[in-house]
Design a protein around this motif. Structure first.
Motif, PDB file in Angstrom:
ATOM      1  N   SER A  25      57.793 121.062  30.825  1.00  0.00           N
ATOM      2  CA  SER A  25      56.741 120.047  30.809  1.00  0.00           C
ATOM      3  C   SER A  25      56.551 119.547  32.233  1.00  0.00           C
ATOM      4  O   SER A  25      57.433 119.687  33.072  1.00  0.00           O
ATOM      5  N   ARG A  26      55.399 118.945  32.478  1.00  0.00           N
ATOM      6  CA  ARG A  26      55.105 118.431  33.811  1.00  0.00           C
ATOM      7  C   ARG A  26      55.287 116.924  33.881  1.00  0.00           C
ATOM      8  O   ARG A  26      55.545 116.367  34.934  1.00  0.00           O
ATOM      9  N   LEU A  27      55.125 116.258  32.736  1.00  0.00           N
ATOM     10  CA  LEU A  27      55.278 114.807  32.691  1.00  0.00           C
ATOM     11  C   LEU A  27      56.017 114.439  31.407  1.00  0.00           C
ATOM     12  O   LEU A  27      55.600 114.818  30.309  1.00  0.00           O
ATOM     13  N   LEU A  28      57.118 113.713  31.550  1.00  0.00           N
ATOM     14  CA  LEU A  28      57.927 113.287  30.409  1.00  0.00           C
ATOM     15  C   LEU A  28      57.819 111.776  30.268  1.00  0.00           C
ATOM     16  O   LEU A  28      58.102 111.034  31.211  1.00  0.00           O
ATOM     17  N   LEU A  29      57.376 111.311  29.096  1.00  0.00           N
ATOM     18  CA  LEU A  29      57.204 109.889  28.812  1.00  0.00           C
ATOM     19  C   LEU A  29      58.284 109.453  27.839  1.00  0.00           C
ATOM     20  O   LEU A  29      58.430 110.030  26.761  1.00  0.00           O
ATOM     21  N   LEU A  30      59.034 108.414  28.193  1.00  0.00           N
ATOM     22  CA  LEU A  30      60.124 107.919  27.354  1.00  0.00           C
ATOM     23  C   LEU A  30      59.948 106.422  27.132  1.00  0.00           C
ATOM     24  O   LEU A  30      59.983 105.645  28.086  1.00  0.00           O
ATOM     25  N   ASP A  31      59.743 106.023  25.882  1.00  0.00           N
ATOM     26  CA  ASP A  31      59.538 104.617  25.548  1.00  0.00           C
ATOM     27  C   ASP A  31      60.837 104.064  24.961  1.00  0.00           C
ATOM     28  O   ASP A  31      61.261 104.477  23.873  1.00  0.00           O
ATOM     29  N   GLU A  32      61.469 103.137  25.655  1.00  0.00           N
ATOM     30  CA  GLU A  32      62.743 102.528  25.251  1.00  0.00           C
ATOM     31  C   GLU A  32      63.760 103.604  24.850  1.00  0.00           C
ATOM     32  O   GLU A  32      64.297 103.610  23.736  1.00  0.00           O
ATOM     33  N   PRO A  33      64.099 104.514  25.773  1.00  0.00           N
ATOM     34  CA  PRO A  33      64.983 105.632  25.410  1.00  0.00           C
ATOM     35  C   PRO A  33      66.426 105.240  25.143  1.00  0.00           C
ATOM     36  O   PRO A  33      67.193 106.041  24.600  1.00  0.00           O
ATOM     37  N   PHE A  34      66.829 104.012  25.510  1.00  0.00           N
ATOM     38  CA  PHE A  34      68.221 103.615  25.326  1.00  0.00           C
ATOM     39  C   PHE A  34      68.406 102.614  24.187  1.00  0.00           C
ATOM     40  O   PHE A  34      69.463 102.000  24.061  1.00  0.00           O
ATOM     41  N   GLN A  35      67.388 102.470  23.360  1.00  0.00           N
ATOM     42  CA  GLN A  35      67.460 101.528  22.254  1.00  0.00           C
ATOM     43  C   GLN A  35      68.511 101.986  21.242  1.00  0.00           C
ATOM     44  O   GLN A  35      68.441 103.076  20.693  1.00  0.00           O
ATOM     45  N   GLY A  36      69.516 101.137  20.997  1.00  0.00           N
ATOM     46  CA  GLY A  36      70.567 101.475  20.045  1.00  0.00           C
ATOM     47  C   GLY A  36      71.515 102.552  20.538  1.00  0.00           C
ATOM     48  O   GLY A  36      72.150 103.233  19.737  1.00  0.00           O
ATOM     49  N   VAL A  37      71.634 102.704  21.860  1.00  0.00           N
ATOM     50  CA  VAL A  37      72.470 103.751  22.452  1.00  0.00           C
ATOM     51  C   VAL A  37      73.621 103.095  23.213  1.00  0.00           C
ATOM     52  O   VAL A  37      73.404 102.172  24.001  1.00  0.00           O
ATOM     53  N   ASP A  38      74.850 103.583  22.999  1.00  0.00           N
ATOM     54  CA  ASP A  38      76.005 102.966  23.654  1.00  0.00           C
ATOM     55  C   ASP A  38      76.122 103.387  25.112  1.00  0.00           C
ATOM     56  O   ASP A  38      75.381 104.248  25.598  1.00  0.00           O
ATOM     57  N   ALA A  42      59.441 103.488  29.908  1.00  0.00           N
ATOM     58  CA  ALA A  42      59.144 102.089  29.600  1.00  0.00           C
ATOM     59  C   ALA A  42      60.396 101.454  29.032  1.00  0.00           C
ATOM     60  O   ALA A  42      60.982 101.975  28.084  1.00  0.00           O
ATOM     61  N   THR A  43      60.839 100.350  29.604  1.00  0.00           N
ATOM     62  CA  THR A  43      62.020  99.651  29.108  1.00  0.00           C
ATOM     63  C   THR A  43      61.843  98.152  29.314  1.00  0.00           C
ATOM     64  O   THR A  43      61.304  97.718  30.334  1.00  0.00           O
ATOM     65  N   SER A  44      62.299  97.381  28.352  1.00  0.00           N
ATOM     66  CA  SER A  44      62.247  95.920  28.478  1.00  0.00           C
ATOM     67  C   SER A  44      63.477  95.372  29.165  1.00  0.00           C
ATOM     68  O   SER A  44      63.574  94.166  29.387  1.00  0.00           O
ATOM     69  N   ASP A  45      64.419  96.239  29.517  1.00  0.00           N
ATOM     70  CA  ASP A  45      65.684  95.816  30.127  1.00  0.00           C
ATOM     71  C   ASP A  45      65.719  96.241  31.590  1.00  0.00           C
ATOM     72  O   ASP A  45      65.881  97.429  31.902  1.00  0.00           O
ATOM     73  N   PRO A  46      65.590  95.298  32.546  1.00  0.00           N
ATOM     74  CA  PRO A  46      65.618  95.659  33.963  1.00  0.00           C
ATOM     75  C   PRO A  46      66.911  96.351  34.388  1.00  0.00           C
ATOM     76  O   PRO A  46      66.896  97.196  35.284  1.00  0.00           O
ATOM     77  N   GLU A  47      68.040  96.021  33.738  1.00  0.00           N
ATOM     78  CA  GLU A  47      69.302  96.667  34.088  1.00  0.00           C
ATOM     79  C   GLU A  47      69.252  98.163  33.745  1.00  0.00           C
ATOM     80  O   GLU A  47      69.727  99.009  34.512  1.00  0.00           O
ATOM     81  N   GLU A  48      68.648  98.497  32.599  1.00  0.00           N
ATOM     82  CA  GLU A  48      68.491  99.903  32.240  1.00  0.00           C
ATOM     83  C   GLU A  48      67.574 100.601  33.241  1.00  0.00           C
ATOM     84  O   GLU A  48      67.839 101.746  33.646  1.00  0.00           O
ATOM     85  N   ALA A  49      66.507  99.924  33.644  1.00  0.00           N
ATOM     86  CA  ALA A  49      65.584 100.502  34.624  1.00  0.00           C
ATOM     87  C   ALA A  49      66.314 100.809  35.923  1.00  0.00           C
ATOM     88  O   ALA A  49      66.119 101.873  36.532  1.00  0.00           O
ATOM     89  N   TYR A  50      67.170  99.897  36.345  1.00  0.00           N
ATOM     90  CA  TYR A  50      67.917 100.085  37.583  1.00  0.00           C
ATOM     91  C   TYR A  50      68.843 101.296  37.495  1.00  0.00           C
ATOM     92  O   TYR A  50      69.014 102.038  38.459  1.00  0.00           O
ATOM     93  N   ALA A  89      58.702 110.806  23.977  1.00  0.00           N
ATOM     94  CA  ALA A  89      59.605 110.281  22.952  1.00  0.00           C
ATOM     95  C   ALA A  89      59.246 108.813  22.770  1.00  0.00           C
ATOM     96  O   ALA A  89      59.422 108.000  23.683  1.00  0.00           O
ATOM     97  N   ALA A  90      58.704 108.472  21.582  1.00  0.00           N
ATOM     98  CA  ALA A  90      58.197 107.122  21.344  1.00  0.00           C
ATOM     99  C   ALA A  90      59.334 106.137  21.095  1.00  0.00           C
ATOM    100  O   ALA A  90      60.507 106.509  20.960  1.00  0.00           O
ATOM    101  N   GLU A  91      58.964 104.850  20.982  1.00  0.00           N
ATOM    102  CA  GLU A  91      59.939 103.764  20.951  1.00  0.00           C
ATOM    103  C   GLU A  91      60.867 103.830  19.748  1.00  0.00           C
ATOM    104  O   GLU A  91      62.085 103.716  19.888  1.00  0.00           O
ATOM    105  N   ASP A  92      60.339 103.984  18.560  1.00  0.00           N
ATOM    106  CA  ASP A  92      61.143 103.947  17.335  1.00  0.00           C
ATOM    107  C   ASP A  92      61.363 105.375  16.858  1.00  0.00           C
ATOM    108  O   ASP A  92      60.526 105.952  16.187  1.00  0.00           O
TER     109      ASP A  92
END
Length: 494
Positions: A419-432, A454-462, A334-337
């Motif tokens: 699937s064996r590998l799931l890639l998520l780029d900024e999955p919480f962008q614009g999500v409450d 992949a996320t630019s927000d360390p809090e989301e990563a945590y 699931a890509a970024e935009d």
């Protein structure tokens, strides 16, 4: 007298009540945050104020006069300018950045019939300088990152001399430095008596600039918090329940290795790195904008080439030449935009929730080439139940759903097949907060695959990951943060 007064606004879509007597006001020289779970009515309210939709009932006044714009252009001429989260309408591939900055003026006929390239660049440069942004004027708009497209949209809005500026998740794709620069601009505009309605799920943004926070739930304003804003109380009011612990199920993962990268170079000049992902494991990569997060995921998914190194999936060599090869091998992304990469345009057939889920699986589900809607509908019904997607029906257009429910649908797409590998780029962008919790639960429930986020927000990563890697200059840093043994997000460094 307030600049904008909204009284008892109602709006329904069929049997769905989107707004149920929403009311609020904004003063000049005030930054007001609008918070609310996906589906609370924020987008509908903003669309009515900005002239995209008409209200079923209620009144709006601007500067003490009745205000009911029939188009966004009419609202902008009156002094109300909106920058939406999606930048699809800001420009298009084939236009330069300078063209995109002046596109609205071309459409309105407010520029001379004959306009030289030098004049276009001069006018565009003046707009960027006024906004405090730096962008290459001759670059193709289609080649811009999501962050740069957002900067074009904001610069264009600021050039309209607005009295009320409405910003919908403006920092969702911006780096920390770009966000701070935007905040400085907004604070300057506030000092110039501009009113700003700021919609965001990021409490750090609101804490930095908001004078007040309004909370929406069920189509109406249910809470107002003055500065200093009690964000815990505001979020609990927003979702209608007490906040749960951020990481109640942190765990150490001991599954077998699914995916391995050895001696990987994303660019010829970047340092090589290794990465191993295990079955049932969620690994997050965090770093500043441009550090290489999206490039790494794109290379794994066959969108970009690696500059060096080797990959293995389930102990077999893996080097996809295209996304279709990656999907066939058991890799999903699931890509970024999501608006540009995962959703069919609203005017096209196949924009329903069910069709969105089935799109990459059509060849497998319907090998004869004849489409039968039964399986699509069943998969969509299961996704609605499993992920708590709020939608009128499985056949509803994906574009009438809130951002969080759109993202849940994109996640459901890749749950519909193993699937064996799931890639998520900024999955919480614009999500409450509430939708983010549901998505995290769904991600961490997957024990049959490895997940790389992949996320630019360390809090989301945590909140979501078992391990966190930092990335810098297109290379992963050697030390992993093991969240199962960590106690606080402050321990994460990127």
């Amino acid at each position: 007298m307030p600049l904008l007064q909204v009284d008892n606004i109602t709006r329904s879509f069929g049997s769905t009540r989107a707004l149920s007597g929403a009311q609020f006001s904004i003063e000049r020289g005030e930054i007001v945050a609008l918070m609310g779970a996906n589906g609370a009515g924020k987008s509908t309210l903003v669309k009515i104020v900005s002239g995209v939709l008409a209200a079923d009932g209620g009144t709006i006044s601007l500067n003490g006069r009745p205000f009911s714009p029939k188009t966004p252009s009419e609202a902008a001429k009156a002094g109300v300018v909106t920058v939406h989260q999606s930048t699809d309408l800001v420009g298009a591939a084939g236009l330069t950045v300078a063209d995109a900055l002046l596109l609205h003026r071309f459409a309105e006929g407010s520029t001379p019939f004959f306009l030289s390239r030098t004049s276009v660049r001069r006018k565009a440069r003046a707009m960027l300088d006024a906004a405090g942004f730096s962008l290459p004027l001759d670059r193709d708009f289609g080649d811009l990152t999501a962050a740069d497209r957002q900067l074009v949209a904001i610069a264009r809005a600021l050039a309209n001399k607005a009295e009320l500026l409405i910003l919908d998740e403006p920092t969702a794709s911006l780096s920390a430095d770009e966000s701070r620069r935007l905040f400085d601009i907004l604070l300057t505009l506030r000092a110039q008596r501009l009113a700003i309605l700021y919609i965001s799920h990021r409490t750090a943004d609101l804490e930095a600039i908001a004078d007040r926070a309004l909370v929406m739930r069920g189509g109406r304003i249910v809470g107002s918090f003055n500065r200093p804003i009690d964000f815990s109380g505001a979020i609990e009011t927003m979702i209608g329940r007490r906040l749960e612990a951020a990481r109640p199920d942190a765990r150490a993962v001991t599954g077998s290795a699914i995916f391995e990268m050895r001696g990987i170079r994303l660019l010829p000049s970047s340092k090589p790195f290794d990465l191993t992902l295990h079955e049932g494991e969620v690994v997050a990569i965090t770093g500043v904008l441009g550090a290489g997060k999206s490039r790494l995921l794109s290379a794994i998914f066959g969108v970009r080439d690696l500059a060096g190194g080797a990959m293995q999936l389930d102990s077999k060599p893996y080097r996809p030449k295209s996304p279709s090869e990656a999907i066939a091998a058991g890799v999903a992304m699931a890509a970024e935009d999501r608006h540009r990469s995962s959703l069919m345009p609203a005017a096209w057939p196949g924009n329903s929730l069910a069709a969105t889920i089935s799109l990459p699986h059509l060849a497998k589900w319907y090998p004869s080439g004849l489409l039968f809607g039964g399986r699509e509908r069943r998969e969509a019904e299961q996704a609605i139940s499993r992920l708590g997607i709020k939608a009128p029906s499985p056949l509803a257009s994906i574009w009438i759903l809130s951002g969080g429910n759109q993202q849940k649908t994109v996640i459901a797409r890749w749950e519909a097949e193993p699937s064996r590998l799931l890639l998520l780029d900024e999955p919480f962008q614009g999500v409450d907060v509430g939708a983010r919790h549901d998505i995290i639960q769904a991600i961490r429930a997957r024990t049959d695959c490895a997940t790389l986020i992949a996320t630019s927000d360390p809090e989301e990563a945590y909140e979501v990951a078992d391990r966190i890697l930092a990335i810098d200059h297109h290379s992963l840093l050697p030390d992993l943060v093991d969240i199962a043994s960590s106690s606080a997000p402050q321990e994460i460094s990127a």
